[in-house]
Design a protein around this motif. Structure first.
Motif, PDB file in Angstrom:
ATOM      1  N   HIS A  15       4.990  -6.839  -9.595  1.00  0.00           N
ATOM      2  CA  HIS A  15       4.512  -7.948 -10.421  1.00  0.00           C
ATOM      3  C   HIS A  15       2.984  -7.975 -10.456  1.00  0.00           C
ATOM      4  N   ILE A  16       2.366  -7.834  -9.313  1.00  0.00           N
ATOM      5  CA  ILE A  16       0.906  -7.873  -9.253  1.00  0.00           C
ATOM      6  C   ILE A  16       0.309  -6.642  -9.951  1.00  0.00           C
ATOM      7  N   LEU A  17       0.919  -5.484  -9.724  1.00  0.00           N
ATOM      8  CA  LEU A  17       0.411  -4.245 -10.327  1.00  0.00           C
ATOM      9  C   LEU A  17       0.429  -4.284 -11.848  1.00  0.00           C
ATOM     10  N   THR A  18       1.411  -4.947 -12.421  1.00  0.00           N
ATOM     11  CA  THR A  18       1.577  -4.916 -13.876  1.00  0.00           C
ATOM     12  C   THR A  18       0.887  -6.078 -14.584  1.00  0.00           C
ATOM     13  N   GLN A  19       0.170  -6.896 -13.856  1.00  0.00           N
ATOM     14  CA  GLN A  19      -0.533  -8.022 -14.462  1.00  0.00           C
ATOM     15  C   GLN A  19      -2.002  -7.678 -14.668  1.00  0.00           C
ATOM     16  N   LYS A  20      -2.598  -8.332 -15.620  1.00  0.00           N
ATOM     17  CA  LYS A  20      -4.003  -8.062 -15.934  1.00  0.00           C
ATOM     18  C   LYS A  20      -4.953  -9.020 -15.211  1.00  0.00           C
ATOM     19  N   GLN A  21      -4.392  -9.959 -14.469  1.00  0.00           N
ATOM     20  CA  GLN A  21      -5.244 -10.929 -13.793  1.00  0.00           C
ATOM     21  C   GLN A  21      -4.798 -11.080 -12.351  1.00  0.00           C
ATOM     22  N   THR A  22      -5.608 -11.766 -11.580  1.00  0.00           N
ATOM     23  CA  THR A  22      -5.290 -12.055 -10.195  1.00  0.00           C
ATOM     24  C   THR A  22      -4.494 -13.349 -10.152  1.00  0.00           C
ATOM     25  N   TYR A  23      -3.508 -13.379  -9.304  1.00  0.00           N
ATOM     26  CA  TYR A  23      -2.649 -14.563  -9.225  1.00  0.00           C
ATOM     27  C   TYR A  23      -2.762 -15.255  -7.883  1.00  0.00           C
ATOM     28  N   ARG A  24      -2.520 -16.549  -7.941  1.00  0.00           N
ATOM     29  CA  ARG A  24      -2.388 -17.310  -6.709  1.00  0.00           C
ATOM     30  C   ARG A  24      -0.990 -17.045  -6.162  1.00  0.00           C
ATOM     31  N   GLN A  25      -0.869 -17.131  -4.870  1.00  0.00           N
ATOM     32  CA  GLN A  25       0.414 -16.902  -4.219  1.00  0.00           C
ATOM     33  C   GLN A  25       1.486 -17.820  -4.809  1.00  0.00           C
ATOM     34  N   GLU A  26       1.132 -19.042  -5.065  1.00  0.00           N
ATOM     35  CA  GLU A  26       2.063 -20.025  -5.635  1.00  0.00           C
ATOM     36  C   GLU A  26       2.557 -19.592  -7.017  1.00  0.00           C
ATOM     37  N   SER A  77      11.306 -18.478  -3.535  1.00  0.00           N
ATOM     38  CA  SER A  77      10.827 -19.612  -2.737  1.00  0.00           C
ATOM     39  C   SER A  77       9.452 -19.326  -2.137  1.00  0.00           C
ATOM     40  N   LYS A  78       8.720 -20.385  -1.841  1.00  0.00           N
ATOM     41  CA  LYS A  78       7.388 -20.235  -1.238  1.00  0.00           C
ATOM     42  C   LYS A  78       7.446 -19.475   0.088  1.00  0.00           C
ATOM     43  N   PRO A  79       8.401 -19.808   0.971  1.00  0.00           N
ATOM     44  CA  PRO A  79       8.460 -19.043   2.231  1.00  0.00           C
ATOM     45  C   PRO A  79       8.746 -17.552   2.015  1.00  0.00           C
ATOM     46  N   ALA A  80       9.617 -17.224   1.055  1.00  0.00           N
ATOM     47  CA  ALA A  80       9.947 -15.820   0.802  1.00  0.00           C
ATOM     48  C   ALA A  80       8.733 -15.072   0.263  1.00  0.00           C
ATOM     49  N   VAL A  81       7.996 -15.695  -0.653  1.00  0.00           N
ATOM     50  CA  VAL A  81       6.789 -15.058  -1.193  1.00  0.00           C
ATOM     51  C   VAL A  81       5.754 -14.905  -0.086  1.00  0.00           C
ATOM     52  N   SER A  82       5.623 -15.928   0.731  1.00  0.00           N
ATOM     53  CA  SER A  82       4.662 -15.883   1.827  1.00  0.00           C
ATOM     54  C   SER A  82       4.974 -14.745   2.795  1.00  0.00           C
ATOM     55  N   ARG A  83       6.258 -14.572   3.137  1.00  0.00           N
ATOM     56  CA  ARG A  83       6.655 -13.478   4.030  1.00  0.00           C
ATOM     57  C   ARG A  83       6.366 -12.120   3.395  1.00  0.00           C
ATOM     58  N   ALA A  84       6.711 -11.964   2.115  1.00  0.00           N
ATOM     59  CA  ALA A  84       6.483 -10.684   1.438  1.00  0.00           C
ATOM     60  C   ALA A  84       4.992 -10.365   1.376  1.00  0.00           C
ATOM     61  N   ILE A  85       4.186 -11.351   1.058  1.00  0.00           N
ATOM     62  CA  ILE A  85       2.741 -11.122   0.953  1.00  0.00           C
ATOM     63  C   ILE A  85       2.137 -10.860   2.326  1.00  0.00           C
ATOM     64  N   ALA A  86       2.596 -11.577   3.349  1.00  0.00           N
ATOM     65  CA  ALA A  86       2.106 -11.327   4.704  1.00  0.00           C
ATOM     66  C   ALA A  86       2.436  -9.896   5.134  1.00  0.00           C
ATOM     67  N   SER A  87       3.629  -9.441   4.813  1.00  0.00           N
ATOM     68  CA  SER A  87       4.029  -8.077   5.154  1.00  0.00           C
ATOM     69  C   SER A  87       3.199  -7.055   4.371  1.00  0.00           C
ATOM     70  N   LEU A  88       3.008  -7.310   3.070  1.00  0.00           N
ATOM     71  CA  LEU A  88       2.184  -6.414   2.259  1.00  0.00           C
ATOM     72  C   LEU A  88       0.742  -6.371   2.783  1.00  0.00           C
ATOM     73  N   ALA A  89       0.236  -7.513   3.214  1.00  0.00           N
ATOM     74  CA  ALA A  89      -1.113  -7.559   3.780  1.00  0.00           C
ATOM     75  C   ALA A  89      -1.163  -6.769   5.085  1.00  0.00           C
ATOM     76  N   GLY A  90      -0.131  -6.922   5.917  1.00  0.00           N
ATOM     77  CA  GLY A  90      -0.063  -6.182   7.170  1.00  0.00           C
ATOM     78  C   GLY A  90       0.001  -4.676   6.964  1.00  0.00           C
ATOM     79  N   LYS A  91       0.581  -4.254   5.859  1.00  0.00           N
ATOM     80  CA  LYS A  91       0.680  -2.827   5.531  1.00  0.00           C
ATOM     81  C   LYS A  91      -0.540  -2.324   4.764  1.00  0.00           C
ATOM     82  N   GLY A  92      -1.471  -3.238   4.478  1.00  0.00           N
ATOM     83  CA  GLY A  92      -2.712  -2.841   3.815  1.00  0.00           C
ATOM     84  C   GLY A  92      -2.654  -2.754   2.306  1.00  0.00           C
ATOM     85  N   TYR A  93      -1.635  -3.378   1.677  1.00  0.00           N
ATOM     86  CA  TYR A  93      -1.492  -3.300   0.225  1.00  0.00           C
ATOM     87  C   TYR A  93      -2.166  -4.448  -0.529  1.00  0.00           C
ATOM     88  N   VAL A  94      -2.316  -5.574   0.117  1.00  0.00           N
ATOM     89  CA  VAL A  94      -2.955  -6.724  -0.525  1.00  0.00           C
ATOM     90  C   VAL A  94      -3.864  -7.429   0.471  1.00  0.00           C
TER      91      VAL A  94
END
Length: 155
Positions: free
Chosen positions: A41-52, A61-78
């Protein structure tokens, strides 16, 4: 005559099979389906998005997005940075590492699309997408109306 049972079975099979195909391919990148969905989703967008915003657009859900983003951040992707317009919100930014695997992630999802559409003509694909869009909108509208009645106390 076809009915909801047929549609339900076909829709569930499409979703389940596509998800399994994508999940198996994402494993080679050490990504879960939730991480892959957010990253695509982030890769195919032309703008930066808020987590919400990501959660709302993906209907996650907010918790699911938060977990996915935290994991992506931990892996160095975001990375996350505070939104200058709203210091309570975080903006999600892609790293160079994410941009480097971006084409592979998109290819994984495109393979599922090509699998789905290889038995259809171009016109049938366009018609299918248009019909699915209309059905999706019908469900979204009905759900919003139902929730509106429920909040108003009439259900």
């Amino acid at each position: 005559m076809s009915g909801i049972r047929d549609i339900w079975l076909y829709a569930n099979n499409i979703i389940r099979s596509a998800r399994q195909m994508v999940n198996e391919d994402l494993q080679s990148l050490d990504l879960s389906s939730a991480e892959g969905n957010v990253l695509l989703h982030i890769l195919t967008q032309k703008q930066t998005y808020r987590q919400e915003d990501i959660g709302e657009q993906l209907d996650v859900s907010k918790p699911a997005v938060s977990r996915a983003i935290a994991s992506l951040a931990g892996k160095g992707y975001v990375t996350r940075e505070k939104d200058p317009a709203d210091r309570r919100a975080s903006r999600i930014l892609l790293t160079e590492k994410a941009r480097a695997i971006g084409p592979r992630v998109e290819r994984i999802y495109n393979e599922a699309y090509f699998t789905a559409t290889r038995v259809l003509s171009e016109q049938e694909v366009e018609e299918f997408i248009e019909l699915f869009g209309r059905v999706s909108e019908s469900f979204s509208t009905a759900l919003a109306e139902k929730r509106g009645r429920w909040r108003a106390g009439s259900c």
